[in-house]
Design a protein around this motif. Sequence first.
Motif, short mmCIF file in Angstrom:
data_model
loop_
_atom_site.label_atom_id
_atom_site.label_comp_id
_atom_site.label_asym_id
_atom_site.label_seq_id
_atom_site.Cartn_x
_atom_site.Cartn_y
_atom_site.Cartn_z
N ALA A 67 22.39 4.40 0.75
CA ALA A 67 20.94 3.52 0.41
C ALA A 67 21.11 2.22 1.04
N LEU A 68 22.17 1.50 1.18
CA LEU A 68 22.24 0.07 1.79
C LEU A 68 21.69 0.16 3.16
N PHE A 69 22.50 1.27 3.94
CA PHE A 69 22.16 1.41 5.32
C PHE A 69 20.64 1.93 5.46
N ALA A 75 14.22 -2.43 7.16
CA ALA A 75 14.02 -3.91 7.68
C ALA A 75 14.20 -3.85 9.08
N SER A 76 15.14 -3.39 9.77
CA SER A 76 15.23 -3.36 11.17
C SER A 76 14.25 -2.92 11.74
N MET A 77 13.45 -1.92 11.29
CA MET A 77 12.11 -1.38 11.86
C MET A 77 11.11 -2.37 11.85
N ALA A 133 4.39 -0.32 7.03
CA ALA A 133 5.10 -1.53 7.73
C ALA A 133 4.16 -2.68 7.29
N ARG A 134 2.89 -2.85 7.16
CA ARG A 134 2.30 -4.06 6.94
C ARG A 134 1.77 -4.11 5.66
N ARG A 135 2.40 -3.63 4.78
CA ARG A 135 2.05 -3.59 3.16
C ARG A 135 3.01 -4.86 2.51
N ASP A 136 2.25 -5.60 1.50
CA ASP A 136 2.96 -6.68 0.96
C ASP A 136 4.10 -6.25 0.29
N PRO A 137 5.15 -7.16 -0.10
CA PRO A 137 6.37 -6.74 -0.62
C PRO A 137 6.34 -5.83 -2.05
N LEU A 138 5.32 -6.42 -3.01
CA LEU A 138 4.98 -5.66 -4.09
C LEU A 138 4.53 -4.44 -3.92
N SER A 139 3.83 -4.09 -2.95
CA SER A 139 3.22 -2.97 -2.78
C SER A 139 4.33 -1.86 -2.37
N LEU A 140 5.22 -2.22 -1.13
CA LEU A 140 6.16 -1.57 -0.85
C LEU A 140 7.40 -1.39 -1.93
N GLY A 241 13.96 -1.96 1.59
CA GLY A 241 14.57 -2.62 2.54
C GLY A 241 13.43 -3.74 3.24
N MET A 242 12.34 -3.07 3.48
CA MET A 242 11.17 -3.77 4.16
C MET A 242 10.75 -5.03 3.14
N ALA A 243 10.45 -4.69 1.92
CA ALA A 243 10.37 -5.46 0.95
C ALA A 243 11.27 -6.66 0.64
N MET A 244 12.50 -6.29 0.68
CA MET A 244 13.81 -7.16 0.64
C MET A 244 13.66 -8.12 1.88
N LEU A 245 13.33 -7.57 3.05
CA LEU A 245 13.45 -8.59 4.30
C LEU A 245 12.22 -9.44 4.24
N LYS A 246 11.14 -8.87 3.82
CA LYS A 246 9.89 -9.78 3.56
C LYS A 246 10.06 -11.14 2.61
N GLY A 247 10.81 -10.50 1.36
CA GLY A 247 11.08 -11.60 0.54
C GLY A 247 12.31 -12.48 0.59
N GLY A 248 12.79 -12.49 2.00
CA GLY A 248 14.00 -13.29 2.48
C GLY A 248 15.37 -12.96 1.82
#
Length: 414
Positions: A67-69, A75-77, A133-140, A241-248
């Motif tokens: 899951a972590l990977f 996020a890397s995407m 990819a372009r969605r906001d963190p909450l949506s993700l 992971g995408m949401a966690m990247l966008k949230g820092g």
Amino acid sequence: MTAPSARIPAMDVLRGCAVMGILWMNIAAFALPEQAYFNPAAAGPLSRGDIAFWTVSFMAVDGKMRALFSMLFGASMLLLIDREEMAGRDGRRAQVIRAGWLFVFGLAHYLLLWWGDILMIYALVGLAALPFARRDPLSLVKWAFFFFLAHFLICAGFVGTLYAWGHAAAAPGAPGHVGAGFANFIASLSDPDHPAIRSEYEIYRGGFARIFLHHVALFGGQWLTTLPFVAFDTLGFMLLGMAMLKGGFLTGRWEAEQYWRTARHCFLIGLIPMAALAAWVISSRFAPLTALGSALAWSFPFRIPLAVGWAALILWLFTRHRGAALTARVAAAGRLALSNYLGSSLLMCAIFYGWGLGLFGHVPHHRLPLFVIAAWAMMLIWSPLWQRRFALGPAEWLWRSLARGQTQKIRNSD
């Protein structure tokens, strides 16, 4: 898997821990029949040490490192798409090409080495994640939990059908073939002398050609049928992971205390029910449906907070020990994650399969961590040494060269 000039040290450390942790969970699948991955009793009577190894793996590692990977892959995407677009290229097209070559890597890994490959899954699921990819963190996050629910329903539904089968087999007046079929299925999950399990020993103690042909047959059947059982949770974790990247969160920008509070809460939420599930499985003497259901379905809701908890705990340690020598070594292993993942498979197959040392089925569960720790030491030694001279790992260099359609520079001095 980002460019050397765009490295995020916190993500490198997370990726290094993930690739090391994945080996801990995969070691049983390298060394023992596939059935023992879900039910250790399928490999024979269990000692206290064997049960202890299973308990630690089940509670703390199983599914959490994958899951972590997956979170890091998602996020890397985003980072890769942004990098390509900043260079004036089509980021989505580049990601599709990379996914195609990653699938090729995974297919070669599956057929030539090991049946537990995750690269093909990442390649396919990564394409499904692209539209988000372009969605906001909450949506993700909302979409992630939608796919988590879909995954749980699929797995729970499957386990439920097995229980229904068992009830039908035990019902008065049940046709003989129903009872015989269920008994044979249960034995295939738990009886070391069952033909399906004995066949695993014969195949993996044999030569390379026999193992290769077995994997070809598996890919045409088992791989496709098991894909729905791993695709939706993988997609959910990629979106998370995408949401966690966008949230820092994944970049290490949070305060150390925030990471510590997150880790503490997540482990409190996840570990207590996981301990209860482990106790249930052990008290059942590893009853096949209890063990399979717990591994496949009942533990999944708690895998989510535990995966986030691991990320938070690692980042808490990272924020407190950024300059430590061990931190640098783990980060180096993370920068060579693909090479370390494939290299681990090559090493373990050479140790356990018949074309190598032939230890398959000869090493009990409680001794498997020795092989894992030795492999970790190798990762932590060779990764920094390699990076002193080379900007990319060998597998990373090949992947990028194929995706770009031209040979990439690899030496630091180039």
